[in-house]
Design a protein around this motif. Structure first.
Motif, PDB file in Angstrom:
ATOM      1  N   LEU A 116      76.018  90.769  46.616  1.00 47.29           N
ATOM      2  CA  LEU A 116      74.842  89.920  46.766  1.00 47.29           C
ATOM      3  C   LEU A 116      75.278  88.579  47.348  1.00 47.29           C
ATOM      4  O   LEU A 116      76.353  88.061  47.022  1.00 47.29           O
ATOM      5  N   THR A 117      74.440  88.010  48.199  1.00 46.29           N
ATOM      6  CA  THR A 117      74.717  86.682  48.751  1.00 46.29           C
ATOM      7  C   THR A 117      74.320  85.621  47.732  1.00 46.29           C
ATOM      8  O   THR A 117      73.604  85.897  46.750  1.00 46.29           O
ATOM      9  N   GLU A 150      72.257  83.295  48.236  1.00 40.34           N
ATOM     10  CA  GLU A 150      70.803  83.150  48.316  1.00 40.34           C
ATOM     11  C   GLU A 150      70.093  84.224  47.482  1.00 40.34           C
ATOM     12  O   GLU A 150      69.101  83.933  46.789  1.00 40.34           O
ATOM     13  N   GLN A 151      70.620  85.434  47.547  1.00 36.86           N
ATOM     14  CA  GLN A 151      70.014  86.508  46.767  1.00 36.86           C
ATOM     15  C   GLN A 151      70.172  86.269  45.261  1.00 36.86           C
ATOM     16  O   GLN A 151      69.239  86.513  44.482  1.00 36.86           O
ATOM     17  N   GLU A 180      70.432  83.370  43.908  1.00 38.06           N
ATOM     18  CA  GLU A 180      69.526  82.260  43.609  1.00 38.06           C
ATOM     19  C   GLU A 180      68.096  82.764  43.447  1.00 38.06           C
ATOM     20  O   GLU A 180      67.371  82.342  42.532  1.00 38.06           O
ATOM     21  N   ASP A 181      67.682  83.679  44.310  1.00 39.83           N
ATOM     22  CA  ASP A 181      66.325  84.224  44.222  1.00 39.83           C
ATOM     23  C   ASP A 181      66.131  85.050  42.943  1.00 39.83           C
ATOM     24  O   ASP A 181      65.042  85.043  42.363  1.00 39.83           O
ATOM     25  N   LEU A 182      67.206  85.744  42.533  1.00 38.57           N
ATOM     26  CA  LEU A 182      67.105  86.523  41.297  1.00 38.57           C
ATOM     27  C   LEU A 182      67.012  85.612  40.075  1.00 38.57           C
ATOM     28  O   LEU A 182      66.263  85.894  39.126  1.00 38.57           O
ATOM     29  N   TYR A 235      79.689  89.520  41.846  1.00 41.17           N
ATOM     30  CA  TYR A 235      78.768  90.071  42.841  1.00 41.17           C
ATOM     31  C   TYR A 235      79.131  89.682  44.279  1.00 41.17           C
ATOM     32  O   TYR A 235      78.356  89.918  45.198  1.00 41.17           O
ATOM     33  N   GLY A 272      72.421  91.322  39.171  1.00 41.31           N
ATOM     34  CA  GLY A 272      72.543  89.876  39.336  1.00 41.31           C
ATOM     35  C   GLY A 272      73.086  89.192  38.092  1.00 41.31           C
ATOM     36  O   GLY A 272      73.525  88.036  38.158  1.00 41.31           O
TER      37      GLY A 272
END
Length: 292
Positions: A255-256, A258-259, A261-263, A251, A228
């Motif tokens: 990775l999306t 959202e992913q 953002e979560d990371l 990425y 990330g």
């Protein structure tokens, strides 16, 4: 009479007298076949006795003085010569234990001789760790057991170190054709002594997630950021893609948004709502009827 003729006659007379004084060996002075057998048996017994006397202690296992994979077992003072499996050497850490080990773990500098190798496919000996046959292949090696090989690949950036039997940094392995520059295709830029002491970092031009650390400004080592993140050369640290314009799309497809953002902003874990039972745990017993 001719003087020369007289000299020849006197020489021949002296030679005949000398031969007549020699004694022919009698039968009693000759060595018979039986005598030879007795002598051989006596020598053999003496050698056996010498072997028995070579045991430092009546019982135990003892290393050979010159050959690292040879050792001796002493039992009640009787000595027996033994040999480790091909590729292994004797570990003399304790006379109470019979143990053969890998050469990487034993110092054989004082007894360097070894048995004749029994090579197999990818295995220079039946047992041990061995580098890839191609010197240009730095990150692959083989682990051999009884002549059967297992091919192993080092993690990215590491190479096989023949001295330690594990994967290490190229500059630690010191293998021809496998230097840091050979493996990474990267050379540290020339810098001042002050900057070199700070172990400067440089971005990997082909991979945003990775970068090079130039140890003492000279030896490159490849490191990476966590999933990330990408390397920010401006700050010399790992950062989020949105802060590194040249790597903002790195990425994409992996990775999306959202992913990512979560990371970057992980959500706090919710406490478990499941109530824990206070009932004691019991073991269920199965009833087995007796046979009539």
């Amino acid at each position: 009479m001719n003087i020369g003729l007289v000299a020849v006659i006197l020489y021949n007379i002296a030679l005949l007298n000398a031969q007549s004084t020699r004694k022919r060996p009698t039968d009693s002075g000759r060595e018979t076949f039986t005598d030879r057998i007795r002598t051989t048996l006596a020598v053999s017994e003496a050698e056996d006795e010498q072997l028995e006397n070579e045991c430092p202690q009546p019982d135990g296992f003892f290393a050979d003085a010159t050959q690292c994979d040879k050792y001796y077992e002493c039992s009640n003072g009787k000595i027996t010569e033994k040999l480790c499996p091909d590729g292994m050497v004797f570990n003399d850490f304790s006379i109470a234990h019979e143990k053969c080990d890998l050469p990487l773990n034993i110092d054989c500098s004082q007894r360097p001789a070894l048995q004749e190798p029994k090579p197999a496919e990818h295995c220079r000996r039946q047992n041990g760790y061995f580098a890839h046959e191609d010197e240009g292949v730095c990150d692959k090696f083989y682990f051999c057991v009884d002549g059967k090989f297992n091919a192993i690949t080092c993690p990215a950036g590491l190479v096989y170190n023949e001295k330690t039997g594990i994967c290490t940094w190229p500059d630690e392995a010191k293998k021809n054709g496998c230097t840091s520059q050979d493996v990474f295709k990267f050379r540290c830029p020339k810098v001042t002594t002050e900057i070199a002491q700070q172990h400067p970092r440089y971005a990997d031009s082909e991979d945003c997630q990775f970068f090079y650390v130039c140890v003492n400004g000279e030896t490159p080592r490849r490191n990476g950021c966590k999933m990330g993140q990408v390397f920010n050369e401006a700050s010399g640290k790992c950062d989020w893609p949105r802060n590194v314009p040249e790597c903002v799309e790195w990425y994409k497809g992996i990775l999306t948004d959202e992913q990512l953002e979560d990371l970057e902003n992980p959500k706090p874990k919710q406490p478990s709502t499941k109530k824990k039972s206070n009932r004691p745990t019991t073991t269920r017993r199965t009833f087995i009827p007796e046979e009539e």
